[in-house]
Design a protein around this motif. Structure first.
Motif, PDB file in Angstrom:
ATOM      1  N   LEU A  28       0.820  -1.214   0.000  1.00  0.00           N
ATOM      2  CA  LEU A  28       0.000   0.000   0.000  1.00  0.00           C
ATOM      3  C   LEU A  28       0.857   1.270   0.000  1.00  0.00           C
ATOM      4  O   LEU A  28       0.527   2.258  -0.669  1.00  0.00           O
ATOM      5  CB  LEU A  28      -0.930   0.008   1.220  1.00  0.00           C
TER       6      LEU A  28
ATOM      7  N   PRO B  31       2.987   2.246  -3.785  1.00  0.00           N
ATOM      8  CA  PRO B  31       2.323   3.054  -4.820  1.00  0.00           C
ATOM      9  C   PRO B  31       2.127   4.510  -4.420  1.00  0.00           C
ATOM     10  O   PRO B  31       2.213   5.418  -5.258  1.00  0.00           O
ATOM     11  CB  PRO B  31       0.972   2.356  -5.010  1.00  0.00           C
TER      12      PRO B  31
ATOM     13  N   LEU C 233       0.883  -5.381  -8.197  1.00  0.00           N
ATOM     14  CA  LEU C 233      -0.028  -4.567  -7.379  1.00  0.00           C
ATOM     15  C   LEU C 233       0.449  -3.118  -7.337  1.00  0.00           C
ATOM     16  O   LEU C 233      -0.366  -2.183  -7.426  1.00  0.00           O
ATOM     17  CB  LEU C 233      -0.115  -5.141  -5.957  1.00  0.00           C
ATOM     18  N   TRP C 234       1.745  -2.919  -7.213  1.00  0.00           N
ATOM     19  CA  TRP C 234       2.290  -1.553  -7.248  1.00  0.00           C
ATOM     20  C   TRP C 234       1.970  -0.885  -8.576  1.00  0.00           C
ATOM     21  O   TRP C 234       1.601   0.289  -8.603  1.00  0.00           O
ATOM     22  CB  TRP C 234       3.808  -1.598  -7.057  1.00  0.00           C
TER      23      TRP C 234
ATOM     24  N   LEU D 252      -1.897  -0.063  -8.732  1.00  0.00           N
ATOM     25  CA  LEU D 252      -2.286   0.987  -7.798  1.00  0.00           C
ATOM     26  C   LEU D 252      -1.631   2.328  -8.161  1.00  0.00           C
ATOM     27  O   LEU D 252      -2.275   3.380  -8.077  1.00  0.00           O
ATOM     28  CB  LEU D 252      -1.897   0.579  -6.373  1.00  0.00           C
ATOM     29  N   THR D 253      -0.361   2.291  -8.566  1.00  0.00           N
ATOM     30  CA  THR D 253       0.318   3.539  -8.948  1.00  0.00           C
ATOM     31  C   THR D 253      -0.341   4.159 -10.170  1.00  0.00           C
ATOM     32  O   THR D 253      -0.557   5.379 -10.211  1.00  0.00           O
ATOM     33  CB  THR D 253       1.810   3.266  -9.236  1.00  0.00           C
TER      34      THR D 253
ATOM     35  N   SER E 292      -3.412   3.781 -11.125  1.00  0.00           N
ATOM     36  CA  SER E 292      -4.738   4.274 -10.744  1.00  0.00           C
ATOM     37  C   SER E 292      -4.638   5.617 -10.028  1.00  0.00           C
ATOM     38  O   SER E 292      -5.371   6.566 -10.336  1.00  0.00           O
ATOM     39  CB  SER E 292      -5.438   3.251  -9.846  1.00  0.00           C
TER      40      SER E 292
END
Length: 448
Positions: free
Chosen positions: A26, A29, A242-243, A246-247, A249
């Motif tokens: 979490l 990002p 995931l990074w 999320l980054t 987004s």
């Protein structure tokens, strides 16, 4: 193979369930998107403090002549320096600019007295303004026509465009390419160290706790090593994906909220200039309201980002991360199996980390000449290619070079894995002995 899958599953699940994994997934990002968003956001904000400066011109040359702008206002005064300084606290001036009578000869420095530290831009504005005025005075003194000098001064903007093999041109930005290349190269460097060290610590923990003696009774040492390496690789790949999501987004939302009006404003002004030009107006008519330079710079930044082939970079990043990690992780696992505690790792870590550190150091030089012979060799050697090739990719790398680099990296991974497995199978069950490089060399040729 089923045993390897069980080891992979254990290594993967035991790590993704940790709080540290969730926190870094979490926080990562947020940090990466902040690095991209905050500088652009600050560039758009008008954060300079307005300066009201009292000017004491004892040379009597600059009265009402120093250039002003909307944030720097000059108020000329006939007060002496001592009087102005004694009344400084009672007045609303933010600074006092004292120009000595010998300014033309350069014998005395100009002084700026202030209550609160002015910005660098303010100091540079004052310095450049006075220098320009002195330059003009000296030209006039020697009877040089200032109009001729001004007409001879020309500023240009250099736009770089790459001509592709099919003849099309693509606009590029060297600064943007250097930044993206270094960021992705550094990510490879960081991930290899981070997850490679996890593999080494896991091997040491299992060896010192004697758990490995139970595990080895059910699986072969090579299967254990590959399962551990692959499990940690999947953890790293999961975290990176995931990074990435999320980054992207966070960056997309921030771009739409903070910078939505920039491109529209720039496009409207460019359209207005074209319409004036089509009507046959002269150059004076084309002097429309200039767009804000901060907005223009941010617009050009987005335009440069659009010219980068991020699809190719991300695909190659995944390959070089996995292949580079697997190659180095096998060596880290071999080190962990050869020692009894983490304090003994230093003597064996240096030969492994030197290629990684050298790659980061050489990246600075290679970014200056991405197509040099030095860059070519470093992007082909398996121990340095994961970082150096990522540095070169934003500048454009021919497909034959890219395929050759990937092939050599895969071969390097196979060789280092075989090398590490020979050490791992012997060292994993050896306790209480200080291992040397000579001893490791013997382990490579043990039979059975």
């Amino acid at each position: 193979m089923n045993k390897i899958f069980l080891i992979i599953q254990r290594e993967y699940l035991s790590r993704v369930k940790k709080k540290s994994f969730l926190i870094m997934t979490l926080v990562g990002p947020l940090l990466m998107s902040s690095v991209m968003i905050i500088p652009m956001w600050l560039a758009l904000r008008d954060h300079e403090v307005e300066q009201k400066i009292q000017v004491l011109d004892e040379s009597f040359l600059f009265r009402d002549s120093i250039p002003q702008n909307k944030k720097v206002k000059f108020i000329y005064s006939d007060d002496s320096l001592n009087t102005a300084l004694s009344n400084f606290g009672k007045r609303d001036y933010t600074a006092i600019l004292w120009i000595p009578p010998t300014i033309m000869s350069g014998g005395t420095a100009v002084k700026l007295f202030y209550k609160e530290q002015p910005g660098v831009a303010t100091e540079e504005h004052i310095k450049s303004g006075i220098e320009e005025m002195i330059y003009n005075f000296k030209l006039q003194k020697n009877k040089v026509d200032l109009k001729i000098i001004r007409n001879a001064q020309t500023s240009i903007s250099l736009i770089t465009e790459k001509i592709t093999e099919n003849g099309a041109s693509e606009r590029t930005s060297t600064g943007m390419q250097m930044g993206i290349g270094f960021v992705f190269g550094f990510l490879i460097y960081m991930f290899i160290f981070l997850y490679g060290a996890q593999v080494m610590r896991g091997v040491i923990e299992e060896k010192t706790s004697r758990i490995v003696e139970v595990i080895i009774s059910s699986v072969r040492p090579f299967e254990l090593m590959m399962g551990k390496i692959t499990g940690v690789a999947l953890v790293g790949l999961t975290q990176f994906l995931l990074w990435l999501v999320l980054t992207f987004s966070i960056y997309s939302v921030a771009q739409s909220v903070l910078f939505s009006g920039i491109k529209g404003e720039m496009a409207q002004k460019e359209l207005a200039r074209e319409q004036v030009f089509k009507k046959g107006a002269n150059l004076e008519a084309l002097k429309l309201e200039k767009p804000d330079m901060h907005s223009k710079g941010t617009y050009e930044l987005f335009d440069s980002l659009a010219s980068i082939d991020f699809y190719q970079i991300i695909v190659c990043f995944l390959f070089y991360f996995l292949a580079g990690y697997l190659m180095y992780a096998a060596l880290f696992a071999a080190i962990g199996s050869a020692i009894d505690s983490e304090t003994d790792t230093q003597q064996f870590m240096l030969p492994i980390t030197i290629p990684l550190i050298l790659s980061i150091v050489m990246a600075q030089t290679i970014m200056q000449e991405p197509n040099s012979s030095l860059a070519w060799w470093f992007s082909m050697i398996p121990l340095t290619s994961p970082i150096i090739m990522m540095v070169r990719l934003p500048f454009g790398v021919p497909w034959p070079q890219l395929v050759l680099s990937m092939t050599l990296l895969v071969l390097g991974f196979i060789f280092t894995t075989w090398l590490a497995s020979r050490i791992y199978r012997t060292g994993i069950l050896m306790y209480g002995k200080k291992v040397s490089y000579r001893e490791l060399w013997k382990w490579l040729f043990y039979k059975g």
